[in-house]
Design a protein around this motif. Sequence first.
Motif, PDB file in Angstrom:
ATOM      1  N   SER A 383       0.813  -1.219   0.000  1.00 40.20           N
ATOM      2  CA  SER A 383       0.000   0.000   0.000  1.00 40.20           C
ATOM      3  C   SER A 383       0.844   1.266   0.000  1.00 40.20           C
ATOM      4  CB  SER A 383      -0.924   0.012   1.221  1.00 40.20           C
ATOM      5  OG  SER A 383      -0.169  -0.074   2.421  1.00 40.20           O
ATOM      6  N   ASN A 461      -3.298  -4.937   6.660  1.00 38.64           N
ATOM      7  CA  ASN A 461      -4.343  -4.017   7.135  1.00 38.64           C
ATOM      8  C   ASN A 461      -4.576  -4.091   8.634  1.00 38.64           C
ATOM      9  OD1 ASN A 461      -6.082  -1.882   6.628  1.00 38.64           O
ATOM     10  ND2 ASN A 461      -7.853  -3.209   6.319  1.00 38.64           N
ATOM     11  N   ASP A 496      -6.939  -0.756  11.979  1.00 35.18           N
ATOM     12  CA  ASP A 496      -6.781  -1.001  10.555  1.00 35.18           C
ATOM     13  C   ASP A 496      -6.025   0.181   9.951  1.00 35.18           C
ATOM     14  OD1 ASP A 496      -8.592   1.070  10.118  1.00 35.18           O
ATOM     15  OD2 ASP A 496     -10.248  -0.245   9.598  1.00 35.18           O
ATOM     16  N   TYR A 497      -5.729   0.103   8.654  1.00 30.24           N
ATOM     17  CA  TYR A 497      -4.873   1.114   8.060  1.00 30.24           C
ATOM     18  C   TYR A 497      -5.533   2.487   7.954  1.00 30.24           C
ATOM     19  CZ  TYR A 497      -1.330  -2.341   6.735  1.00 30.24           C
ATOM     20  OH  TYR A 497      -0.339  -3.299   6.752  1.00 30.24           O
ATOM     21  N   LEU A 609      -9.656  -1.366   1.373  1.00 33.52           N
ATOM     22  CA  LEU A 609      -9.360  -1.717   2.765  1.00 33.52           C
ATOM     23  C   LEU A 609     -10.282  -1.013   3.742  1.00 33.52           C
ATOM     24  CD1 LEU A 609      -5.460  -1.849   2.764  1.00 33.52           C
ATOM     25  CD2 LEU A 609      -7.121  -3.659   2.324  1.00 33.52           C
ATOM     26  N   LYS A 647      -5.774 -10.690  -2.107  1.00 31.62           N
ATOM     27  CA  LYS A 647      -5.302  -9.308  -2.176  1.00 31.62           C
ATOM     28  C   LYS A 647      -4.659  -9.046  -3.528  1.00 31.62           C
ATOM     29  CE  LYS A 647      -1.717  -8.260   0.295  1.00 31.62           C
ATOM     30  NZ  LYS A 647      -0.816  -7.925   1.405  1.00 31.62           N
TER      31      LYS A 647
END
Length: 651
Positions: A383, A461, A496-497, A609, A647
């Motif tokens: 990411s 994530n 999470d991100y 995400l 993913k």
Amino acid sequence: MKKISIIAILIVSALSVQAQRFEWAKGYTVSEDGYEIVGGVTDSVGNLFILGVCDASSIWEGQYITPSINKQNKSLYAQVLIAKISSEGEMEWKKLIFSNRTGAIPYDIKKLGDTAFAVMVQFVKPQLGYCYYLDTFLIGASNFPEYPIPTVTSNGNYTALITFDFSGNVIEQHFLQVSFIDSTGNDYLSSGGNILTEPLCNPAFDIDRHGNIYIGRLTDWDYLSEIDLEGKDGIGLKFWVDNRCAGEIYFNDEYRPDWVPQIMKFSPHFDTLLASRYVVQKSGRDYISYWTPNIKVDTSGSLYFLYPALSMRGGDSSNVIIIDSVADIIVRHSSKSITNSYLVKFDSLLSPRWAISLDDSIWYGEQTIMRKSFHDIDFDYDSNLLFLSASVGRNSYLDTVTNSSMFTYRGTPLPLRNDACVLSFYNNDDEPVLHSCGIVPSVSSLGSTGYSKYDLLCKDNRVFFQSSYCSTVRFPRQTIRFNNKYNDGLALTVFDYSGRVIDGIDYGIESRARNYPGPIVLHDSVLYLCNLLNTSAQFGDISFPVYGETNVIAKYVDTAFMHLYVRPSHGISTVTAVTPRVFPVPASDRLHFDCPAGVVPTAVAAISLSGWRMPLTSTASTADISCLAPGVYILEITTAKEKYYTKFVKQ
């Protein structure tokens, strides 16, 4: 049939309960605050290797860690502990380093590929007394391996970088020191006529995929007090490795604070000093605090230098810190009296790219009451995100507290008051763009922030972050309330991100005693949580009694850690164990996928995400992703019987 369904549900429920559990908690006692585990790594099967501090009274599972020779000499100095802890919680082997002078200090540990790990430590030369070095008791220097500089110096300390295999055998070791030279290359001598040397002060290190060694440290100018500099025309440094000079550098005569951060790059095995740079060249009347830096190298060879506490008390009116005058990288602040941190990115040639810092806008008379500290960094390459753990809190010099602080990053307000947090940035070369800010969900963390070391890890994530807190902490599955705002608890927060809290585990601590969060080590579905505790803790169903200071390692298992986390609001908790293969990686316009044999897709979609879902035009083996913005997504493949997830990266 109904009975079978009920049994199946009960079995699934039981497996779900077992998927999240603490398997064991083990630890060893220490005699002083600050004798902590500084880091750990794992091998391919999940055994843990730790680097930490112990002392003569340290006990693991009822047995003394240190040999009897130490207790006979009644040395209570700190001792470096290097140990293997099996996945079942047994200490299978240990290595110790200590002396009868000032003990030994562990600084850093890194994993090297799949077969070895390296540690950086500091200790005293054995010729100044005795030294216990990796299972060998030495008196004097005659039998010491590869003794670095044969000249007796005033301090007697040096730094070692030692590489071990996972069985505890030494693969390679190097001994490092620094001496001072004038502009013509001649050594400065101490008042006793010896070469004046110093160890690498508060060092940290990392090694890139080519074997190059990067070291961050502080230059301790106190050693210059023994040199008569009047009439001298400049000072340089000579770097010694194993009784030879690996390189020299010189610097100009600009004003320098007491402690000057410096980075160095050596070729493999310390053959040559390839580059060196001072991270802060000038800061007016301000000074740099005595703290250990943190450095990491990413897969492209870029170096990240994190300095956890930059003191600016007594600064001039400009309130600037010049990270690098050539690159014109400057950190500015709105207050004259703060404690702050910064993170600087360098390329593989040690040329600076950018710097990150937080600003504030709260004053208390002529002083601010807040301080900001960065603690650890980690990367998610898919990411292109960089994660940074940070905290803001009260100034130890003032006991007044406010909850009205406003912090900003390059003009963007952050929802921070007195909190520990995780910041994420798009990791661009020119300017890091703020992506998210996740805050530990406590009402107040006043007694916990500041200089505590908060480690973090990111994967699929999820961001794992240990921190202390006070008053009340709220997690999705529990709320903990304390009666006294200064009670000091410890917990693991999982984000999470996007910065959203998705889980949290409290360790059941309620005490005014200080408990220090330590390293997190992740291996597949296992988290090893290391903390220095002054109070008994509860890890799930496991009670761990603490009497005095104790370094505690708790093993936590969660099989969901092996899969990418997706927000459950869309009915997806994790990616299933059976995942299709996708290619190319990354993909631009069309994504190819291989479904399990006999599986025919009925629909294909992309899920971000954050949970946003987009149906895709597809065939039996391809999907059109040209409509998606660049980033990381979940590919959802719907079939007649079930759904499959995997993913992929859109370029």
